[in-house]
Design a protein around this motif. Structure first.
Motif, PDB file in Angstrom:
ATOM      1  N   VAL A 249       0.496  -1.163  -0.467  1.00  0.00           N
ATOM      2  CA  VAL A 249      -0.071  -0.123   0.391  1.00  0.00           C
ATOM      3  C   VAL A 249       0.791   1.548   0.026  1.00  0.00           C
TER       4      VAL A 249
ATOM      5  N   LEU B 177       1.086   3.893  -3.132  1.00  0.00           N
ATOM      6  CA  LEU B 177       0.395   6.024  -2.728  1.00  0.00           C
ATOM      7  C   LEU B 177       1.764   6.402  -3.520  1.00  0.00           C
TER       8      LEU B 177
ATOM      9  N   LEU C 184       1.576   9.202  -6.823  1.00  0.00           N
ATOM     10  CA  LEU C 184       1.815  10.343  -6.070  1.00  0.00           C
ATOM     11  C   LEU C 184       3.546  10.801  -6.867  1.00  0.00           C
TER      12      LEU C 184
END
Length: 63
Positions: free
Chosen positions: A36, A40, A44
């Protein structure tokens, strides 16, 4: 009264002082959390590339 507090406090610290117990890692949760976190960070990075707000010190001035 002091004896009751001492017994309660020592029973609370007893699991922490047990040096013979083995620590068990939860590898599945660690792996899922890492995935996870990686997703992320990847999203980003893609967002920063496409937003073009990060100019990365590009200047139009000639030297």
């Amino acid at each position: 009264m002091d004896l009751i507090v001492l017994v309660a406090f020592s029973s609370w610290l007893a699991p922490a002082l047990d040096l013979d117990s083995a620590f068990h890692y939860d590898y599945e949760s660690l792996r899922i959390g890492g995935l996870v976190f990686a997703v992320l960070l990847c999203l980003l990075g893609i967002f920063l590339i496409f937003s073009r707000k990060c100019t990365c010190s590009r200047s139009d001035k000639s030297r």
